[in-house]
Design a protein around this motif. Structure first.
Motif, PDB file in Angstrom:
ATOM      1  N   THR A 459       0.814  -1.220   0.000  1.00 30.44           N
ATOM      2  CA  THR A 459       0.000   0.000   0.000  1.00 30.44           C
ATOM      3  C   THR A 459       0.848   1.271   0.000  1.00 30.44           C
ATOM      4  O   THR A 459       0.350   2.352  -0.302  1.00 30.44           O
ATOM      5  N   VAL A 460       2.122   1.127   0.353  1.00 30.27           N
ATOM      6  CA  VAL A 460       3.048   2.266   0.329  1.00 30.27           C
ATOM      7  C   VAL A 460       4.070   2.014  -0.783  1.00 30.27           C
ATOM      8  O   VAL A 460       4.892   1.108  -0.681  1.00 30.27           O
ATOM      9  N   SER A 461       4.002   2.804  -1.821  1.00 25.64           N
ATOM     10  CA  SER A 461       4.922   2.617  -2.946  1.00 25.64           C
ATOM     11  C   SER A 461       6.287   3.223  -2.626  1.00 25.64           C
ATOM     12  O   SER A 461       6.429   4.031  -1.702  1.00 25.64           O
ATOM     13  N   GLN A 462       7.275   2.831  -3.417  1.00 22.90           N
ATOM     14  CA  GLN A 462       8.611   3.399  -3.246  1.00 22.90           C
ATOM     15  C   GLN A 462       8.590   4.903  -3.513  1.00 22.90           C
ATOM     16  O   GLN A 462       9.275   5.668  -2.840  1.00 22.90           O
ATOM     17  N   ALA A 463       7.784   5.315  -4.478  1.00 27.77           N
ATOM     18  CA  ALA A 463       7.672   6.747  -4.762  1.00 27.77           C
ATOM     19  C   ALA A 463       7.080   7.497  -3.578  1.00 27.77           C
ATOM     20  O   ALA A 463       7.477   8.637  -3.290  1.00 27.77           O
ATOM     21  N   GLN A 464       6.130   6.876  -2.871  1.00 24.77           N
ATOM     22  CA  GLN A 464       5.561   7.512  -1.681  1.00 24.77           C
ATOM     23  C   GLN A 464       6.602   7.625  -0.571  1.00 24.77           C
ATOM     24  O   GLN A 464       6.619   8.602   0.179  1.00 24.77           O
ATOM     25  N   LEU A 465       7.470   6.616  -0.459  1.00 24.68           N
ATOM     26  CA  LEU A 465       8.551   6.692   0.528  1.00 24.68           C
ATOM     27  C   LEU A 465       9.479   7.865   0.211  1.00 24.68           C
ATOM     28  O   LEU A 465       9.861   8.627   1.100  1.00 24.68           O
ATOM     29  N   GLU A 466       9.852   7.979  -1.046  1.00 19.85           N
ATOM     30  CA  GLU A 466      10.728   9.075  -1.439  1.00 19.85           C
ATOM     31  C   GLU A 466      10.071  10.421  -1.132  1.00 19.85           C
ATOM     32  O   GLU A 466      10.711  11.331  -0.588  1.00 19.85           O
ATOM     33  N   SER A 467       8.792  10.553  -1.448  1.00 22.93           N
ATOM     34  CA  SER A 467       8.077  11.802  -1.197  1.00 22.93           C
ATOM     35  C   SER A 467       8.014  12.105   0.295  1.00 22.93           C
ATOM     36  O   SER A 467       8.226  13.253   0.723  1.00 22.93           O
ATOM     37  N   ALA A 468       7.729  11.077   1.110  1.00 22.17           N
ATOM     38  CA  ALA A 468       7.633  11.280   2.556  1.00 22.17           C
ATOM     39  C   ALA A 468       8.987  11.683   3.141  1.00 22.17           C
ATOM     40  O   ALA A 468       9.067  12.503   4.063  1.00 22.17           O
ATOM     41  N   ALA A 469      10.059  11.091   2.600  1.00 23.15           N
ATOM     42  CA  ALA A 469      11.395  11.441   3.090  1.00 23.15           C
ATOM     43  C   ALA A 469      11.693  12.913   2.826  1.00 23.15           C
ATOM     44  O   ALA A 469      12.149  13.644   3.718  1.00 23.15           O
ATOM     45  N   THR A 470      11.420  13.368   1.605  1.00 21.55           N
ATOM     46  CA  THR A 470      11.677  14.780   1.305  1.00 21.55           C
ATOM     47  C   THR A 470      10.777  15.687   2.134  1.00 21.55           C
ATOM     48  O   THR A 470      11.166  16.803   2.491  1.00 21.55           O
ATOM     49  N   SER A 471       9.577  15.187   2.475  1.00 23.05           N
ATOM     50  CA  SER A 471       8.668  15.972   3.316  1.00 23.05           C
ATOM     51  C   SER A 471       9.264  16.239   4.686  1.00 23.05           C
ATOM     52  O   SER A 471       8.916  17.217   5.349  1.00 23.05           O
ATOM     53  N   LEU A 472      10.153  15.343   5.117  1.00 28.76           N
ATOM     54  CA  LEU A 472      10.801  15.489   6.425  1.00 28.76           C
ATOM     55  C   LEU A 472      12.187  16.127   6.306  1.00 28.76           C
ATOM     56  O   LEU A 472      12.988  16.070   7.240  1.00 28.76           O
ATOM     57  N   GLY A 473      12.468  16.728   5.142  1.00 30.14           N
ATOM     58  CA  GLY A 473      13.691  17.516   5.003  1.00 30.14           C
ATOM     59  C   GLY A 473      14.931  16.746   4.624  1.00 30.14           C
ATOM     60  O   GLY A 473      16.036  17.304   4.664  1.00 30.14           O
ATOM     61  N   VAL A 474      14.808  15.455   4.261  1.00 23.34           N
ATOM     62  CA  VAL A 474      15.987  14.681   3.882  1.00 23.34           C
ATOM     63  C   VAL A 474      15.909  14.319   2.406  1.00 23.34           C
ATOM     64  O   VAL A 474      14.855  14.405   1.771  1.00 23.34           O
ATOM     65  N   ALA A 475      17.054  13.894   1.856  1.00 26.46           N
ATOM     66  CA  ALA A 475      17.175  13.579   0.424  1.00 26.46           C
ATOM     67  C   ALA A 475      16.812  14.784  -0.445  1.00 26.46           C
ATOM     68  O   ALA A 475      16.271  14.643  -1.538  1.00 26.46           O
ATOM     69  N   VAL A 476      17.088  15.977   0.081  1.00 26.70           N
ATOM     70  CA  VAL A 476      16.851  17.217  -0.666  1.00 26.70           C
ATOM     71  C   VAL A 476      18.124  18.059  -0.614  1.00 26.70           C
ATOM     72  O   VAL A 476      19.010  17.820   0.198  1.00 26.70           O
ATOM     73  N   GLU A 477      18.183  19.050  -1.492  1.00 23.95           N
ATOM     74  CA  GLU A 477      19.298  19.982  -1.438  1.00 23.95           C
ATOM     75  C   GLU A 477      19.206  20.839  -0.178  1.00 23.95           C
ATOM     76  O   GLU A 477      18.127  21.019   0.377  1.00 23.95           O
ATOM     77  N   ALA A 478      20.351  21.345   0.247  1.00 20.56           N
ATOM     78  CA  ALA A 478      20.383  22.147   1.479  1.00 20.56           C
ATOM     79  C   ALA A 478      21.147  23.438   1.227  1.00 20.56           C
ATOM     80  O   ALA A 478      22.259  23.625   1.726  1.00 20.56           O
ATOM     81  N   PRO A 479      20.580  24.343   0.463  1.00 15.11           N
ATOM     82  CA  PRO A 479      21.310  25.566   0.103  1.00 15.11           C
ATOM     83  C   PRO A 479      21.641  26.470   1.281  1.00 15.11           C
ATOM     84  O   PRO A 479      22.538  27.294   1.194  1.00 15.11           O
ATOM     85  N   ALA A 480      20.919  26.324   2.394  1.00 14.14           N
ATOM     86  CA  ALA A 480      21.174  27.199   3.542  1.00 14.14           C
ATOM     87  C   ALA A 480      22.296  26.678   4.428  1.00 14.14           C
ATOM     88  O   ALA A 480      22.760  27.377   5.314  1.00 14.14           O
ATOM     89  N   LEU A 481      22.746  25.438   4.194  1.00 13.27           N
ATOM     90  CA  LEU A 481      23.710  24.821   5.099  1.00 13.27           C
ATOM     91  C   LEU A 481      25.070  25.493   5.017  1.00 13.27           C
ATOM     92  O   LEU A 481      25.707  25.758   6.038  1.00 13.27           O
TER      93      LEU A 481
END
Length: 677
Positions: A459-481
């Motif tokens: 019921t949880v696709s791999q694409a949904q996992l990727e989306s949820a991860a980015t929703s929590l601030g990970v696996a994304v770019e961090a230009p402010a770091l």
């Protein structure tokens, strides 16, 4: 026309032609001589130029001596409009020198005299530099700025100039003592290799000071008296840009020291012998900003003056021809809290494997501590490590499940084992039998039921996992770091056992300790945390080009020494390659979703296997543990993880080869939170 007429015309033509040649003013020859001179001076080689009353070789040697002090700089010289008076000519020469980052431009006048059918150059030092007299030389003096500080939270200096002593053999003070004997004694006193140091002393000139070691003045145990007992040994006071102690945030901050030959060669002229430059971490990434730029003076003065004669003259007999202003470096402002950073390092001090503690403030994203333990051997595990996160990734699973309509009270099935495409997955050793079967999602999360979350794979696709991860601030770019970092990688496509492994934070899912802290912090904030470490990355003349560091904190920088696995029951030996991160979350976590995750993280402490955190004083702690297999040993080695939120503090603790997250990383987290107050 008769022959006599033709002869008369021919004679007239001959006379007229001869008159034209005789009336030529020689301008072309003079201009050619001027261009030759300009080209020769540009090359600092006038050996082929014909001079009036001066040997070309002597003139060439004098020119080289005059400009020796500017080596390796060369002028660009162009000749201008010629002025001709009978057998004399004057031509302006326009000079342009590259001095530091600026241009030194001036115009002189060259004189030429005609001798027979040739134009000779009149030798005059003022042709090379305005008003330069015979016997004068041109030199340069460089004034380097002090390296700027690296500052922590509240402007507290983290790296600043601190007193040191350079301990070594000063060969002129040896007297009749044996250099080899003194070198051996000093090497043994300060703890360096006697053979290698003895060779350095032997190979150096009779006037050399041969450094053996540089010691911090504060807290040094080797005394001046001990050094003074060895003939020729000295301790020379100095200062260097240093952190509070040798290990303080070393992997993150990097070091600063005198540039070596390789660094100078690679700098394209930005560095010279004696310059201080950064190696690794922020010191290298922001080297140009911290270093500033030299002030350079170009001087003219009489050669051969004694020191006494120089002192008796104004400005030591030298006049300034040109100068560039010194540009002080710009301090680098960071969010690091020196007390929390030191605490994190103290907590990790006895951990054998590679390890890390990252603490950040969810409300602002400020990174307060990013410590890599001694087992990391200088690698920035905290920021750059790429590791399978194990069960801390169930925070991502749970968010995806919420988005499919579930709540913490929804029922899930938690069997003892589960087989997917022939691979058997199981729960961790010691999983409580009372939490098997039909349990709430909260209970499955609190006790970290692998099979319950793998059961959700349909019921949880791999694409949904990727989306949820980015929703929590990970696996994304961090230009402010503003620093090199790995913010995680979650593939958007995976099937079968790989997708099942992703549900328990293995497969090709990778996080760094920083990313884990960001993930937990996003729960506390109720929105994705944008981590920030460097507050002024664009001030001054920043040159963020460190090896192994991404200046904008992009998601895939760095490489881990570990080989994460792809399952709970068996290890996969393939090292995953991290795809490029998303620019930002398309669907940020909401306050309601974060509150549900916080509810389940609190249950890990109140009813799950992180009950030991219940006694941490202050606000209630929410947590999640994780264990991830790696390598191909039997039984496999495991990464030990734990993340926690405690008020406006999010913390991730990681041990590379650490057993279970709860039993290995948990006590480290408890010590950190308790002592952090």
């Amino acid at each position: 026309m008769g022959n006599s007429s033709k002869l008369a015309l021919a004679l007239v033509g001959l006379v007229l032609g001869g008159s034209l040649v005789a009336c030529s003013d020689g301008r072309a020859g003079a201009e050619s001589a001027a261009k030759q001179l300009a080209s020769a001076v540009s090359a600092l080689d006038v050996g082929s130029v014909a001079f009036e009353g001066k040997d070309s070789g002597a003139a060439n040697e004098q020119l080289k001596e005059i400009f020796k002090g500017l080596d390796p700089a060369r002028p660009a010289v162009e000749s201008g409009q010629l002025t001709l008076e009978s057998d004399k000519a004057t031509v302006p020469l326009n000079y342009s020198w590259k001095i530091g980052s600026e241009e030194w431009k001036y115009t002189t006048f060259a004189e030429f005299k005609k001798s027979g059918d040739k134009w000779l150059t009149v030798w005059n030092p003022a042709t090379l530099v305005p008003e330069l007299a015979e016997g004068e030389l041109v030199s340069s003096a460089t004034h380097s700025p002090s390296r700027a500080d690296i500052l922590g939270a509240g402007g507290v200096p983290l790296v600043t100039y601190r007193p040191v002593v350079n301990v070594g053999i000063d060969k002129p003070t040896l007297g009749g003592a044996d250099p080899a004997d003194s070198a051996t004694k000093l090497a043994r006193l300060v703890g360096v290799d006697p053979a290698a140091y003895g060779q350095q002393v032997a190979a150096s000139g009779p006037e050399a000071f041969v450094a053996a070691i540089t010691l911090r003045e504060e807290g040094r145990t080797i005394t001046d008296a001990q050094i003074g007992e060895i003939p020729g040994a000295r301790a020379i006071q100095d200062s260097l840009p240093l952190a509070p102690n040798r290990t303080f945030a070393r992997a993150l901050l990097g070091t600063a020291a005198e540039a070596n030959a390789e660094q100078i060669e690679k700098s394209n002229g930005a560095l010279k012998a004696g310059d201080t430059t950064g190696t690794g971490g922020l010191q290298q990434q922001y080297d140009a900003q911290l270093r500033g730029s030299d002030g350079i003076q170009v001087l003219a003065g009489k050669a051969g003056l004694t020191d006494a004669e120089k002192q008796a003259l104004p400005n030591e007999g030298r006049r300034v021809l040109f100068q560039t202003e010194i540009q002080e470096g710009t301090p680098l402002k960071t969010t690091l809290d020196p007390k929390l950073q030191q605490l994190a390092e103290d907590v990790l001090g006895k951990v054998g494997p590679a390890s890390a503690i990252v603490a950040l403030r969810p409300s602002s994203g400020a990174v307060l501590a990013a410590a890599s333990g001694p087992g990391s051997n200088g690698y920035d595990t905290a920021m750059l490590g790429q590791y399978a996160p194990g069960s801390i990734f169930k925070m991502v699973d749970s968010l995806a499940m919420f988005r499919n309509g579930m709540t913490p009270d929804s029922k899930v099935d938690c069997p003892a084992t589960l087989t997917v495409d022939g691979r058997t997955f199981k729960n961790a050793e010691g999983y409580p039998g009372s939490s098997l079967g039909s349990v709430t999602l909260r209970d499955a999360f609190a006790h970290s039921c692998n099979t319950a979350f793998i059961n959700a794979r349909d019921t949880v696709s791999q694409a949904q996992l990727e989306s949820a991860a980015t929703s929590l601030g990970v696996a994304v770019e961090a230009p402010a770091l503003g620093a090199g970092a790995f913010l995680g990688s979650v593939p958007g496509d995976a099937e079968g056992t790989e997708h099942a492994a992703s549900m328990i934070g293995q497969g090709k899912v990778l996080l760094s300790p920083l990313a884990a802290a960001v993930m937990a912090g996003s729960v506390a904030k109720g929105a994705p945390v944008a981590a920030q470490l460097v507050l002024n990355p664009n001030e001054g003349v920043s040159s963020p080009d460190a090896e192994g560091a991404a200046p904008t904190g992009t998601g895939t920088t760095g490489a881990s020494p570990a080989t994460p696995s792809s399952g709970d029951a068996a290890a996969d030996t393939a090292t995953p390659s991290a795809p490029a991160p998303a620019a930002a979350a398309e669907k940020p976590v909401t306050a309601a979703e974060a509150a549900a995750l916080a509810d389940m993280m609190r249950a890990v402490v109140t009813s799950g296997h992180a009950g030991f955190l219940a006694s941490v004083p202050g606000e209630p702690v929410g947590a999640k543990t994780g264990t991830a297999e790696f390598g191909n040993d039997t039984p496999p080695k495991t990464h030990a993880w734990i993340v926690a939120v405690h008020g406006d503090l999010a913390v991730a603790v990681f041990v590379e080869d650490g057993g279970l997250g709860a039993t290995t990383s948990g006590p480290l987290l408890k010590e950190f939170l308790t002592r952090a107050g």
